[in-house]
Scaffold this motif. Sequence first.
Motif, mmCIF file in Angstrom:
data_model
loop_
_atom_site.group_PDB
_atom_site.id
_atom_site.type_symbol
_atom_site.label_atom_id
_atom_site.label_comp_id
_atom_site.label_asym_id
_atom_site.label_seq_id
_atom_site.Cartn_x
_atom_site.Cartn_y
_atom_site.Cartn_z
ATOM 1 N N PHE A 119 42.043 34.362 40.951
ATOM 2 C CA PHE A 119 41.122 33.955 39.892
ATOM 3 C C PHE A 119 39.685 33.975 40.389
ATOM 4 O O PHE A 119 39.346 33.339 41.390
ATOM 5 C CB PHE A 119 41.491 32.544 39.423
ATOM 6 C CG PHE A 119 40.621 32.007 38.321
ATOM 7 C CD1 PHE A 119 39.798 30.909 38.538
ATOM 8 C CD2 PHE A 119 40.618 32.598 37.060
ATOM 9 C CE1 PHE A 119 38.987 30.396 37.528
ATOM 10 C CE2 PHE A 119 39.808 32.102 36.036
ATOM 11 C CZ PHE A 119 38.987 30.998 36.276
ATOM 12 N N THR A 120 38.835 34.762 39.707
ATOM 13 C CA THR A 120 37.418 34.785 40.063
ATOM 14 C C THR A 120 36.614 34.190 38.920
ATOM 15 O O THR A 120 37.009 34.275 37.750
ATOM 16 C CB THR A 120 36.921 36.220 40.329
ATOM 17 O OG1 THR A 120 37.169 37.012 39.162
ATOM 18 C CG2 THR A 120 37.612 36.844 41.523
ATOM 19 N N LEU A 121 35.477 33.601 39.260
ATOM 20 C CA LEU A 121 34.673 32.922 38.246
ATOM 21 C C LEU A 121 33.195 32.993 38.597
ATOM 22 O O LEU A 121 32.807 32.819 39.757
ATOM 23 C CB LEU A 121 35.109 31.453 38.145
ATOM 24 C CG LEU A 121 34.537 30.588 37.016
ATOM 25 C CD1 LEU A 121 34.973 31.099 35.650
ATOM 26 C CD2 LEU A 121 34.989 29.141 37.194
ATOM 27 N N ALA A 122 32.375 33.290 37.598
ATOM 28 C CA ALA A 122 30.924 33.316 37.775
ATOM 29 C C ALA A 122 30.326 32.122 37.039
ATOM 30 O O ALA A 122 31.029 31.388 36.350
ATOM 31 C CB ALA A 122 30.353 34.611 37.214
ATOM 32 N N GLU A 123 28.986 31.968 37.166
ATOM 33 C CA GLU A 123 28.242 30.925 36.451
ATOM 34 C C GLU A 123 28.466 29.519 37.016
ATOM 35 O O GLU A 123 29.544 28.917 36.896
ATOM 36 C CB GLU A 123 28.583 30.914 34.951
ATOM 37 C CG GLU A 123 28.132 32.161 34.225
ATOM 38 C CD GLU A 123 26.605 32.302 34.153
ATOM 39 O OE1 GLU A 123 25.917 31.306 33.843
ATOM 40 O OE2 GLU A 123 26.103 33.407 34.425
ATOM 41 N N THR B 40 27.642 26.545 36.136
ATOM 42 C CA THR B 40 28.142 25.487 35.243
ATOM 43 C C THR B 40 29.655 25.570 35.135
ATOM 44 O O THR B 40 30.360 24.563 35.251
ATOM 45 C CB THR B 40 27.507 25.590 33.847
ATOM 46 O OG1 THR B 40 26.096 25.474 33.965
ATOM 47 C CG2 THR B 40 28.012 24.503 32.920
ATOM 48 N N ALA B 41 30.157 26.784 34.919
ATOM 49 C CA ALA B 41 31.602 26.983 34.790
ATOM 50 C C ALA B 41 32.311 26.603 36.089
ATOM 51 O O ALA B 41 33.366 25.962 36.078
ATOM 52 C CB ALA B 41 31.904 28.429 34.424
ATOM 53 N N LEU C 12 32.370 22.762 36.573
ATOM 54 C CA LEU C 12 33.355 22.131 35.679
ATOM 55 C C LEU C 12 34.781 22.420 36.159
ATOM 56 O O LEU C 12 35.633 21.533 36.170
ATOM 57 C CB LEU C 12 33.152 22.619 34.239
ATOM 58 C CG LEU C 12 31.853 22.139 33.583
ATOM 59 C CD1 LEU C 12 31.645 22.806 32.220
ATOM 60 C CD2 LEU C 12 31.855 20.620 33.406
ATOM 61 N N TYR C 13 35.019 23.657 36.569
ATOM 62 C CA TYR C 13 36.343 24.048 37.074
ATOM 63 C C TYR C 13 36.728 23.192 38.284
ATOM 64 O O TYR C 13 37.831 22.639 38.353
ATOM 65 C CB TYR C 13 36.327 25.530 37.433
ATOM 66 C CG TYR C 13 37.598 26.057 38.060
ATOM 67 C CD1 TYR C 13 37.701 26.231 39.443
ATOM 68 C CD2 TYR C 13 38.698 26.400 37.272
ATOM 69 C CE1 TYR C 13 38.873 26.725 40.021
ATOM 70 C CE2 TYR C 13 39.864 26.909 37.843
ATOM 71 C CZ TYR C 13 39.942 27.067 39.220
ATOM 72 O OH TYR C 13 41.094 27.569 39.792
ATOM 73 N N ARG D 262 37.499 19.574 37.456
ATOM 74 C CA ARG D 262 38.816 19.374 36.842
ATOM 75 C C ARG D 262 39.928 19.590 37.852
ATOM 76 O O ARG D 262 40.831 18.766 37.988
ATOM 77 C CB ARG D 262 39.002 20.345 35.663
ATOM 78 C CG ARG D 262 38.158 19.986 34.468
ATOM 79 C CD ARG D 262 38.002 21.122 33.472
ATOM 80 N NE ARG D 262 37.092 20.709 32.397
ATOM 81 C CZ ARG D 262 36.237 21.515 31.779
ATOM 82 N NH1 ARG D 262 36.162 22.794 32.104
ATOM 83 N NH2 ARG D 262 35.453 21.044 30.821
ATOM 84 N N LYS D 263 39.847 20.680 38.579
ATOM 85 C CA LYS D 263 40.927 21.009 39.505
ATOM 86 C C LYS D 263 41.070 19.944 40.600
ATOM 87 O O LYS D 263 42.184 19.604 40.996
ATOM 88 C CB LYS D 263 40.683 22.390 40.130
ATOM 89 C CG LYS D 263 41.748 22.752 41.145
ATOM 90 C CD LYS D 263 41.806 24.223 41.470
ATOM 91 C CE LYS D 263 42.921 24.420 42.530
ATOM 92 N NZ LYS D 263 43.267 25.792 42.789
ATOM 93 N N TYR E 262 31.314 14.019 35.396
ATOM 94 C CA TYR E 262 31.481 14.590 34.066
ATOM 95 C C TYR E 262 32.310 13.574 33.284
ATOM 96 O O TYR E 262 33.516 13.713 33.132
ATOM 97 C CB TYR E 262 32.183 15.951 34.159
ATOM 98 C CG TYR E 262 32.114 16.794 32.901
ATOM 99 C CD1 TYR E 262 33.258 17.332 32.323
ATOM 100 C CD2 TYR E 262 30.882 17.084 32.295
ATOM 101 C CE1 TYR E 262 33.189 18.132 31.168
ATOM 102 C CE2 TYR E 262 30.803 17.871 31.149
ATOM 103 C CZ TYR E 262 31.964 18.388 30.594
ATOM 104 O OH TYR E 262 31.887 19.192 29.456
#
Lengths: 249, 242
Positions: free
Chosen positions: B62-66, B68-69, B72-73, B76-77, B85
């Motif tokens: 799993f890759t993720l940019a940004e 803020t995202a 948040l990820y 949560r994880k 938050y």
Amino acid sequence: MVVELFLDLRSQPCRALFIFAKKNNIPFEFKDVELLKGHHLSEEFGKVNVLKKVPALKDGAFTLAESIAILLYLSRKFNTPDHWYPSDLQKRARVDEYLSWQHTTIREKGCKIFITKVLVPLAVGQPFSQDKLEEAVEELNSALKQFEEKFLQDKPFIVGNEISLADLVAIVELMQPVGCGCDIFENRPKLVEWRSRVEEAVGKELFQQAHEIILNVKNMSTTQLPPELREWLPRYIVHILVEQREMPP
Amino acid sequence: MGLELYLDLLSQPCRAVYIFAKKNNIPFEFKHVELFKGQQYREEFGKVNILKKVPALKDGVFTLAESTAILLYLSRKYNTPDHWYPSDTQKRARVDEYLSWHHTNIRGNAGKALWIKVLIPLLTGQTLPPEKLQEVMDELAISLKQFEEKFLQDKPFIVGSEISLADLMAIVELMQPIGVGCAIFEDRPKLSEWRNRVEEAVGKELFQEAHEIILNIKELSNIQIDPQLKEHLAPVLRKMMK
């Protein structure tokens, strides 16, 4: 007391909220804030949103600005269907990723086209600059390329099989250039298909209703600006364009 | 394979992610993507983030940019403390509200001082006229006024009595002009006090560590800029200098 949504459907984020609330049968009072009459600059509206922007929400004593914050707030408070903001960690991250990225890309460049073609002429009383418009369209083209390659790819919707807040926020932004005569969907079959799916998922009638004003925006060019706007509009335009002046990553 | 965070601490959002992960003892591998060496344009990094930007995250496949995202990820994880938050609907909305407004108000203007004062001269050998910096600083001043009036008000932190993601994203951005000598906290006592509280809440040592590069940016005047990077930036630089 019912939720109050302060909206002008000429504004893209207002349309996202309008569609989301209606689609999910969220009871709300539509408080019309006519931007062209300078309603957003009134003292009364300033008590709802000191930033003097639409959309804004008022829920009892609680006021909230920023469409994304309002969409998320409503999705939580009214327990909307999961697909709008999936509880799955990775899918949710994909929605967050798009909602974050779009501010300075799709939204910004779409706004720039609208400002160049409609707002600047309104502010200065002269026809728009073709060169500046072409520049703005070029910039949106780059963003659209990234949208298709990174966010949409070969999926029906941004996050997968169902519409989410990401698609909703994207579509209302892309309708803004369409409304002022720049058909950005032309020659982009993948985008056209995605748009059809989004319209279908939202419901064609609701989609049309939300976009009626912007699709008839040509009527704006003959608008007489009230005195408050004559001062505010040029400042707003400068603020946006300075802020937007492109910076390397 | 563990969590990988692709970062360059020159970048404001990278600092937010770095501080958040460290503060919350989230185990991760620091993958350095040196922006001055144009490493963000490498094919390999493109597989992590096709947008060729930092920060980026890789968690298994799993890759993720940004940022803020990513924040948040991670929150949560890794089940980070609630104040980052808040689960309270209205407090959470306040964080969302700031994080949204931030993009085109604080983030839009704060970073430009570095470009105008240091990086453009470095990359092009030319200095921009003082009006360019003034223009940006004037807009930033407007945003800072709104920040104080709407978001901070008389509260210790943006959401209330505890630090959240909102304060973190704001502070790293505001440290950028500080690094190039734009003393934006001077004559702004409320903002200055808020900065101290944020630094304290993060932990002074971690805060300093994250900001070491930007606070010593002037020492970069001898740095070799990758030619490929110059090429990539040429069109944007031309526009900026108009």
